[in-house]
Design an enzyme around this catalytic site. Structure first.
Site, PDB file in Angstrom:
ATOM      1  N   HIS A  25       0.841  -1.186   0.000  1.00 23.93           N
ATOM      2  CA  HIS A  25       0.000   0.000   0.000  1.00 23.93           C
ATOM      3  C   HIS A  25       0.882   1.244   0.000  1.00 23.93           C
ATOM      4  O   HIS A  25       2.065   1.176   0.341  1.00 23.93           O
ATOM      5  CB  HIS A  25      -0.831   0.087   1.288  1.00 23.93           C
ATOM      6  CG  HIS A  25      -1.620  -1.128   1.621  1.00 23.93           C
ATOM      7  ND1 HIS A  25      -2.995  -1.169   1.495  1.00 23.93           N
ATOM      8  CD2 HIS A  25      -1.262  -2.347   2.116  1.00 23.93           C
ATOM      9  CE1 HIS A  25      -3.446  -2.344   1.897  1.00 23.93           C
ATOM     10  NE2 HIS A  25      -2.413  -3.083   2.273  1.00 23.93           N
ATOM     11  N   TYR A  26       0.317   2.398  -0.330  1.00 24.58           N
ATOM     12  CA  TYR A  26       0.919   3.648   0.126  1.00 24.58           C
ATOM     13  C   TYR A  26       0.006   4.235   1.191  1.00 24.58           C
ATOM     14  O   TYR A  26      -1.190   3.915   1.266  1.00 24.58           O
ATOM     15  CB  TYR A  26       1.218   4.622  -1.004  1.00 24.58           C
ATOM     16  CG  TYR A  26       0.073   5.123  -1.860  1.00 24.58           C
ATOM     17  CD1 TYR A  26      -1.192   5.426  -1.370  1.00 24.58           C
ATOM     18  CD2 TYR A  26       0.288   5.351  -3.229  1.00 24.58           C
ATOM     19  CE1 TYR A  26      -2.202   5.929  -2.169  1.00 24.58           C
ATOM     20  CE2 TYR A  26      -0.725   5.851  -4.041  1.00 24.58           C
ATOM     21  CZ  TYR A  26      -1.955   6.139  -3.494  1.00 24.58           C
ATOM     22  OH  TYR A  26      -2.958   6.638  -4.286  1.00 24.58           O
ATOM     23  N   THR A  27       0.587   5.102   2.019  1.00 22.88           N
ATOM     24  CA  THR A  27      -0.172   5.622   3.160  1.00 22.88           C
ATOM     25  C   THR A  27      -1.221   6.649   2.756  1.00 22.88           C
ATOM     26  O   THR A  27      -2.222   6.817   3.448  1.00 22.88           O
ATOM     27  CB  THR A  27       0.773   6.266   4.179  1.00 22.88           C
ATOM     28  OG1 THR A  27       1.550   7.283   3.524  1.00 22.88           O
ATOM     29  CG2 THR A  27       1.712   5.215   4.795  1.00 22.88           C
ATOM     30  N   GLU A  90       2.522  -0.869   4.551  1.00 26.55           N
ATOM     31  CA  GLU A  90       2.246   0.515   4.161  1.00 26.55           C
ATOM     32  C   GLU A  90       3.566   1.213   3.835  1.00 26.55           C
ATOM     33  O   GLU A  90       4.554   1.066   4.560  1.00 26.55           O
ATOM     34  CB  GLU A  90       1.538   1.271   5.285  1.00 26.55           C
ATOM     35  CG  GLU A  90       0.114   0.815   5.553  1.00 26.55           C
ATOM     36  CD  GLU A  90      -0.886   1.444   4.592  1.00 26.55           C
ATOM     37  OE1 GLU A  90      -0.478   2.283   3.762  1.00 26.55           O
ATOM     38  OE2 GLU A  90      -2.082   1.098   4.692  1.00 26.55           O
ATOM     39  N   HIS A 132      -2.451  -2.977  -3.400  1.00 22.58           N
ATOM     40  CA  HIS A 132      -3.820  -2.791  -2.919  1.00 22.58           C
ATOM     41  C   HIS A 132      -4.779  -2.642  -4.097  1.00 22.58           C
ATOM     42  O   HIS A 132      -5.905  -3.141  -4.065  1.00 22.58           O
ATOM     43  CB  HIS A 132      -3.866  -1.558  -2.011  1.00 22.58           C
ATOM     44  CG  HIS A 132      -5.054  -1.522  -1.107  1.00 22.58           C
ATOM     45  ND1 HIS A 132      -5.310  -0.452  -0.285  1.00 22.58           N
ATOM     46  CD2 HIS A 132      -6.061  -2.398  -0.883  1.00 22.58           C
ATOM     47  CE1 HIS A 132      -6.425  -0.686   0.394  1.00 22.58           C
ATOM     48  NE2 HIS A 132      -6.889  -1.851   0.059  1.00 22.58           N
ATOM     49  N   ASP A 142      -3.354   2.332  -4.968  1.00 22.99           N
ATOM     50  CA  ASP A 142      -2.012   2.190  -4.398  1.00 22.99           C
ATOM     51  C   ASP A 142      -1.432   0.779  -4.556  1.00 22.99           C
ATOM     52  O   ASP A 142      -2.192  -0.180  -4.669  1.00 22.99           O
ATOM     53  CB  ASP A 142      -2.016   2.603  -2.921  1.00 22.99           C
ATOM     54  CG  ASP A 142      -3.037   1.858  -2.059  1.00 22.99           C
ATOM     55  OD1 ASP A 142      -4.195   1.711  -2.490  1.00 22.99           O
ATOM     56  OD2 ASP A 142      -2.676   1.437  -0.955  1.00 22.99           O
TER      57      ASP A 142
END
Length: 230
Positions: A25-27, A90, A132, A142
């Protein structure tokens, strides 16, 4: 890996299936600290097993044997609710909502080390190291088109983008979607599934159009040993 920053999150529960996936994921937040606070907030109801900062620090928040709440409503290769099956990582990045930017080298190197360690310990296949957006194409983008999947693929940590011996199967739209579903995607939202596939395997052109290049890439991915620039 043994060097972690410990920031335990209360947001986890019991798994019902064994670990077989890694979801990146990215945050989508302005700072790592802001993201960590949210991932540790009981009221937020979200979490991840790890967070990797821009400088390459790895923050551990949920024990791997517990189910973190990172993927939400999701599907991959016949599995629904993939939180049960996955470890969530993340990656600190503002995301498309806040000025999406390239991932720094130190951060990518840390992600590579972490993925390699988890993948080896849990015997996870390359095809189950996903983004994700792969498991929730209708909702998520993401880690996005700037994430360097090729670096992971060259280390056999993720599937490569096929580049060799490509052939166009000339599928119809229905044929392409059937193949995309067979590969692993939820295709109930057709456009979202096509875009998610492009974001992952043809990031330079994300237009939702099924063209010859998309068909060739997907056909090659369905073969036993996809060949790319590894």
């Amino acid at each position: 890996m043994s060097e972690y920053i410990e920031r335990p999150s209360p947001n986890h529960d019991q798994r019902s299936r064994p670990i077989s996936m890694i979801v990146l994921h990215y945050t989508d937040m302005l700072s790592a600290e802001e993201a960590i606070e949210r991932l540790c907030d009981p009221a937020a109801g979200v979490s991840a097993h790890y967070l990797v900062t821009k400088s390459g620090e790895v923050v551990r928040m949920v024990p791997e044997e517990r189910r973190a709440w990172h993927a939400g409503r999701s599907y991959w290769r016949g599995l629904t609710n993939v939180n049960d099956d996955s470890i969530g990582i993340e990656i600190d990045n503002p995301g498309h909502s806040n000025g999406y930017e390239p991932f720094p080298d130190a951060q990518v190197e840390a992600v590579v080390r972490l993925v390699a360690d988890i993948k080896q310990r849990h015997h996870i296949t390359r095809g189950n190291v996903v983004g994700h957006s792969d498991v929730a194409p209708a909702r998520k983008r993401d880690p996005g088109e700037l994430f360097p999947w090729g670096q992971l693929a060259r280390l056999r940590l993720a599937l490569p983008r096929p580049t060799k011996n490509l052939m166009d199967p000339c599928w119809t739209e229905a044929g392409f979607l059937l193949a995309l579903e067979r590969f692993g995607y939820d295709v109930s939202d057709k456009m979202a599934a096509i875009i998610a596939f492009q974001r992952r395997f043809r990031p330079e052109l994300i237009d939702g159009e099924i063209d010859a290049e998309c068909r060739m890439i997907l056909l090659a991915l369905l073969l036993p040993r996809p060949q790319g620039d590894e």
